[in-house]
Design an enzyme around this catalytic site. Structure first.
Site, mmCIF file in Angstrom:
data_model
loop_
_atom_site.group_PDB
_atom_site.id
_atom_site.type_symbol
_atom_site.label_atom_id
_atom_site.label_comp_id
_atom_site.label_asym_id
_atom_site.label_seq_id
_atom_site.Cartn_x
_atom_site.Cartn_y
_atom_site.Cartn_z
ATOM 1 N N ARG A 82 -43.232 33.177 4.440
ATOM 2 C CA ARG A 82 -41.934 33.457 5.070
ATOM 3 C C ARG A 82 -41.309 34.742 4.537
ATOM 4 O O ARG A 82 -40.086 34.891 4.549
ATOM 5 C CB ARG A 82 -40.957 32.291 4.896
ATOM 6 C CG ARG A 82 -41.388 31.008 5.583
ATOM 7 C CD ARG A 82 -40.381 29.900 5.348
ATOM 8 N NE ARG A 82 -40.804 28.644 5.957
ATOM 9 C CZ ARG A 82 -40.394 27.453 5.556
ATOM 10 N NH1 ARG A 82 -39.547 27.343 4.554
ATOM 11 N NH2 ARG A 82 -40.819 26.357 6.161
ATOM 12 N N ARG A 96 -36.505 35.933 7.218
ATOM 13 C CA ARG A 96 -35.822 34.931 6.405
ATOM 14 C C ARG A 96 -34.624 35.494 5.644
ATOM 15 O O ARG A 96 -33.512 35.431 6.115
ATOM 16 C CB ARG A 96 -36.814 34.276 5.419
ATOM 17 C CG ARG A 96 -37.979 33.557 6.082
ATOM 18 C CD ARG A 96 -37.555 32.275 6.707
ATOM 19 N NE ARG A 96 -37.279 31.264 5.698
ATOM 20 C CZ ARG A 96 -36.950 30.011 5.981
ATOM 21 N NH1 ARG A 96 -36.878 29.631 7.237
ATOM 22 N NH2 ARG A 96 -36.700 29.149 5.027
ATOM 23 N N ARG A 104 -33.271 41.023 14.892
ATOM 24 C CA ARG A 104 -33.472 39.822 15.698
ATOM 25 C C ARG A 104 -32.183 39.303 16.327
ATOM 26 O O ARG A 104 -32.206 38.291 17.023
ATOM 27 C CB ARG A 104 -34.085 38.713 14.826
ATOM 28 C CG ARG A 104 -35.599 38.631 14.930
ATOM 29 C CD ARG A 104 -36.081 37.208 14.757
ATOM 30 N NE ARG A 104 -35.492 36.297 15.705
ATOM 31 C CZ ARG A 104 -35.305 34.998 15.479
ATOM 32 N NH1 ARG A 104 -35.656 34.476 14.319
ATOM 33 N NH2 ARG A 104 -34.778 34.225 16.397
ATOM 34 N N ASP A 139 -45.069 32.221 14.807
ATOM 35 C CA ASP A 139 -44.712 30.833 14.540
ATOM 36 C C ASP A 139 -45.910 29.965 14.891
ATOM 37 O O ASP A 139 -46.694 30.325 15.783
ATOM 38 C CB ASP A 139 -43.495 30.406 15.365
ATOM 39 C CG ASP A 139 -42.965 29.038 14.937
ATOM 40 O OD1 ASP A 139 -42.089 29.006 14.050
ATOM 41 O OD2 ASP A 139 -43.447 28.020 15.462
ATOM 42 N N TYR A 199 -45.994 17.672 15.599
ATOM 43 C CA TYR A 199 -44.924 18.170 16.464
ATOM 44 C C TYR A 199 -45.108 17.674 17.896
ATOM 45 O O TYR A 199 -44.151 17.256 18.557
ATOM 46 C CB TYR A 199 -44.889 19.696 16.458
ATOM 47 C CG TYR A 199 -44.206 20.293 15.259
ATOM 48 C CD1 TYR A 199 -42.848 20.083 15.033
ATOM 49 C CD2 TYR A 199 -44.902 21.083 14.350
ATOM 50 C CE1 TYR A 199 -42.210 20.640 13.934
ATOM 51 C CE2 TYR A 199 -44.272 21.641 13.251
ATOM 52 C CZ TYR A 199 -42.933 21.419 13.043
ATOM 53 O OH TYR A 199 -42.297 21.958 11.950
#
Length: 355
Positions: free
Chosen positions: A38, A42, A51, A87, A162
């Site tokens: 990460r 972050r 972003r 991701d 997930y």
């Protein structure tokens, strides 16, 4: 070459003699290499700025933005490797799974997989599905030069969790219910995800990634007997599918102290270790022939420079007898971490381990 064809061995490149790749190959290094999970974003204000107003999945599909975000921590911290900004659910989105990443929640799947008919959501991944990945990695490798780029993917178990749960879970009751109650459906689900994951890693390697990491973030929820029977075959299939490229393969999970030997057995060249197991004990559990990656507790970075250096020395001392060691945190950078603390940490590890 198609991502579904048999892989070829990768030839030495500008990154071949980097400290990071040497450590992964268990060769002598000029200093212990450092990178952070990460690290791309972050905690960085420049990440939040670029972003702003752009959703996570959309960010992952813009090659120029991916390039900028991936390069930011390399510029700021001087880490020994970049990790591709993406991701783990990107390949699922690319093949048409109806999902989104909700701020403050994580990936949410519109139609969870609960029956055999639901497997129809999971078609094969082609390079054309993720052409933006190929483009971004091409841009990145030109910018990075001799700094290796790490590609990555979510492991079949974590992706399955997930998909079956419909989103993040603390207990994985639906996923485990399928694993225990319908083992054939579970095996078919993980096998299909292994193919998708392998195809996604192949795209990244062929575009120029120098190493790949398989994130099995939630594997620590499993007992070793269940991992061996119901998860290891799919992870092993992924690692075997990319073995011929000759790039280092890293395997990481959280809370996996009891699984370290099995994770190494799945076929990785480097086993990531979270902060719960000292590296000298981890090497005993993993066995010979593997490099280790880790494993400073990410929360130590909030404790001040003196404490960070003391805990870092503990990690480096426990790694003193390893054939190969890549310094990393035991999990990802926490969003409120002071970026300067990460920069100082990289410098401290480099200085203390210079050969």
């Amino acid at each position: 070459m198609s991502a579904n064809d048999a892989p070829r061995a990768q030839q030495p490149s500008a990154t071949y003699d980097s400290a990071f790749l040497k450590a992964c190959r268990r060769e002598p290094v000029p200093h212990t290499p450092v990178w952070f999970m990460r690290q791309a974003g972050r905690s960085l204000p420049e990440y939040r700025k670029v972003r702003e107003g752009i959703g996570m999945l959309e960010s992952c599909m813009r090659p120029e933005l991916v390039t900028e975000i991936t390069l930011q921590p390399v510029r700021r911290h001087g880490v020994d490797a970049a990790i591709y900004f993406s991701d783990i659910v990107v390949p699922l989105k690319a093949i048409g799974v109806d999902l989104d990443i909700k701020p403050g929640v994580g990936p949410v799947v519109e139609r969870p997989i609960r029956t055999r008919a639901d497997l129809a959501q999971l078609r094969d991944l082609t390079p054309e599905d993720v052409s933006y990945v190929t483009e971004a990695i091409g841009l990145l490798t030109r910018e990075l030069g001799s700094t290796p780029l790490i590609g990555f993917a979510g492991a079949p178990f974590t992706l399955a969790s997930y998909l079956v749960e419909g989103g993040p879970s603390r207990t994985y009751e639906n996923a485990k219910a399928m694993m225990y109650g319908d083992p054939e459906l579970w095996a078919d689900l993980l096998d299909r995800l292994a193919d998708i994951t392998a195809a996604f890693l192949k795209v990244q390697i062929e575009a120029g990634a120098s190493a790949v990491q398989l994130f099995d973030s939630w594997a620590g929820a499993l007992a070793p007997v269940d991992y061996r029977r119901s998860v290891l075959p799919a992870s092993a299939k992924v690692f075997e599918a990319v073995a011929g490229y000759g790039v280092p393969r890293i395997h990481f999970g959280v809370g996996t102290g009891e699984l370290l030997g099995l994770m190494g057995e799945a076929g990785a060249d480097v086993v990531g270790v979270d902060w719960r197991v000292p590296l000298d004990e981890a090497v005993r559990r993993v066995g010979p022939g593997k490099a280790l990656q880790g494993n400073l507790d990410p929360t130590v970075l909030f404790a001040g420079t003196e404490a960070v250096e003391a805990k870092t020395r503990e990690v480096l001392d426990s790694a003193a007898g390893l054939e190969g060691h890549v310094f990393n945190l035991g999990h990802g950078v926490m969003p409120s971490t002071d970026p300067d603390a990460l920069t100082r940490l990289v410098e401290y590890v480099h200085t203390r381990t210079t050969r």
